[in-house]
Design an enzyme around this catalytic site. Structure first.
Site, short mmCIF file in Angstrom:
data_model
loop_
_atom_site.label_atom_id
_atom_site.label_comp_id
_atom_site.label_asym_id
_atom_site.label_seq_id
_atom_site.Cartn_x
_atom_site.Cartn_y
_atom_site.Cartn_z
N ASP A 172 -29.42 -0.49 -42.24
CA ASP A 172 -28.51 0.04 -41.25
C ASP A 172 -28.98 1.41 -40.77
O ASP A 172 -29.47 2.22 -41.57
CB ASP A 172 -27.11 0.14 -41.87
N GLU A 232 -32.15 -2.27 -38.16
CA GLU A 232 -31.02 -2.10 -37.24
C GLU A 232 -31.36 -0.95 -36.29
O GLU A 232 -31.24 0.22 -36.64
CB GLU A 232 -29.73 -1.83 -38.02
N ASP A 263 -19.49 -4.49 -36.22
CA ASP A 263 -18.98 -3.28 -35.56
C ASP A 263 -18.52 -3.54 -34.13
O ASP A 263 -17.98 -2.64 -33.49
CB ASP A 263 -20.07 -2.20 -35.52
#
Length: 504
Positions: A298, A345, A398
């Site tokens: 991430d 990501e 998200d």
């Protein structure tokens, strides 16, 4: 090889215990993935969660969430009774997780299982290794650190370690020895949780492999300040002499947020990590590579440069960019661990230096369709721009659901969307399959679709709304919600897009 998978957090699985677990429902979901022709199950981080319930703010980067332990398996092992399991039955609302109810019940029931195991061990093994010694043979030093941290945290009324007594806050040797002795049984209880977590997770993962399904899991780039990682390893972070942060993480102001995002996570001392050959990070990658088959890192941008905000600021306005470790970290990891199965990501505004880092790493980046249709500017997320070495999503945890997002498009973005896809907006018509088809037919080697998008659910099924507290991480898949006809439809889309690997 063209493949595809489904995004669904473990916590969102159906379960009678108020939160998804490694239960029979998890095994049934794997069966459903196989029936639908999928090869991947993407989940969110598995670490123990605290205030705010976010899996990205865990008490440890090297521990598992005890909420995911299946109580029915402990009952089958003779460690719990049916009546004791019922004490943790807090799943009255099948569509929403009640974290408070889970918190209030789960540890009490797990303690009963642990106490029963202690009695059984005492009866069967008077002179052999202690239960604690057996547990610690199965756990990493970092996980054992977490168990110690969790026991001390409980002794201080669950306060952050920064509010503990000075001697144990700073881990002075005499204090560490004293607390380890005084809290030995409580530490062992947390070790029991971790051993049980790993045993059940490994069994579930092996079952997934038997169905040719691999697990995609997450490494959040940052750790929480109130974590065993920060308490046990202050030298890794930008801390002062009192082990308080000098700067914290976040994002700068932009068109969506005038104040930016203040995450508050401690920042790394990358100079120290370089001096140690990135040892802690390599151990972290190795740990996650044991848990998962593919690791999604991430906020990959933070390895190129990261946003530093002065500690104590109430907004992200006064932050500035600093350089991260770059490709050196991943070269060091590859030298020690071999080839890394990682997804980068790389969402949001990405400067050329980050694009180069992703390219140099060889890791596939991410493409999200919800970011593609911005009529104001050229988009790198429209499918004609994709490379094969990428992973495409309709949306992530998200994002809004695709149905919720489409319903809220303004006129300009809607026109761009309908023109690109050659669809007409008709009141009452559902369009989620149009976007799923667009993603599945793209050139990306891997396509991952959130289960909510296959179900055509609106934003009530959204997992997370970044920078908000109170209603996130709660959505649950209801038992029976995935019908045989839907699984067949998913499989057919998988087949016609050239992504079906099991069967036809």
């Amino acid at each position: 090889m063209r493949t595809c998978g489904v995004l669904l957090p473990v916590a969102s699985l159906p379960s009678k215990y108020g939160i998804g677990t490694f239960s029979k429902e998890a095994y049934e979901f794997i069966d459903q993935l196989w029936e639908a022709g999928q090869n991947y199950w993407q989940i969110l981080p598995l670490g123990p969660t605290g205030y705010g319930d976010s899996p990205y703010q865990s008490f440890s980067a090297f521990a598992g969430n005890p909420y995911f332990i299946d109580l029915d398996q402990l009952k089958e092992e003779g460690l719990l009774t049916e009546e004791e399991c019922q004490e943790a039955d807090c799943g009255q609302n099948p569509e929403e997780i009640s974290y408070e109810a889970v918190y209030q019940t789960r540890f009490q029931v797990l303690r009963k299982a642990y106490d029963r195991l202690k009695r059984l061990e005492k009866e069967e093994n008077e002179a052999g290794k202690s239960l604690k010694e057996k547990f610690e043979e199965e756990l990493s030093p970092e996980t054992i650190d977490y168990c110690f941290y969790a026991a001390v945290k409980k002794a201080f009324g669950e306060k952050s370690w920064s509010q503990w007594d000075e001697d144990i806050k700073l881990r002075k040797p005499e204090a560490v020895a004293r607390y380890q002795k005084e809290l030995e049984d409580e530490i062992c209880f947390y070790e029991f949780q971790q051993v049980t977590f790993l045993k059940q997770w490994k069994a579930l993962k092996e079952y997934a492999h038997s169905k040719d399904i691999q697990i995609i899991g997450d490494i959040p780039i940052y750790v929480a300040f109130d974590s065993a990682d920060a308490w046990a390893n202050p030298e890794l972070f930008q801390f002062d002499s009192e082990n308080l942060p000098t700067a914290v993480a976040g994002c700068p102001p932009d068109g969506f947020s005038a104040d930016g995002q203040l995450w508050g996570n401690p920042l790394y001392r990358w100079d120290y990590h370089r001096e140690t050959g990135f040892d802690w990070w390599i151990r972290r990658i190795a740990y996650c590579s044991e848990l998962y088959d593919v690791v999604r890192i991430d906020h990959f941008r933070g390895f190129d440069e990261y946003y530093s905000i002065p500690y104590g600021d109430t907004t992200a306005r006064n932050g500035h960019w600093e350089k991260g470790p770059g490709i050196a970290l991943f070269e060091a990891a590859k030298n020690r661990l071999g080839e890394l199965n990682i997804i980068a990501e790389d969402l949001g505004y990405i400067p050329d230096s980050v694009k180069k880092l992703v390219a140099d790493s060889g890791f596939p980046g991410m493409k999200v369709l919800e970011f593609a249709f911005d009529s104001r500017e050229k988009s790198d997320y429209l499918p004609y721009t994709y490379e094969k070495n990428s992973v495409v999503y309709t949306g992530t945890h998200d994002n809004e659901t695709i149905a919720g997002w489409y319903a809220g498009l303004d006129k300009s973005d809607l026109k761009m969307c309908t023109d690109y896809m050659n669809i007409d907006r008709i009141p009452g018509k559902e369009y989620h399959w149009d976007f799923i088809r667009l993603a599945m037919l793209s050139v990306s080697d891997l396509c991952v679709i959130p289960i909510q998008d296959y179900l055509g659910l609106d934003n009530r099924a959204r997992i997370n709304h970044p920078s908000t507290l109170g209603t996130n991480w709660r959505w649950r898949l209801a038992k029976g919600q995935l019908s045989a006809s839907l699984l067949k439809e998913i499989r057919e889309m998988t087949r016609i897009s050239g992504r079906l690997q099991n069967g036809e």
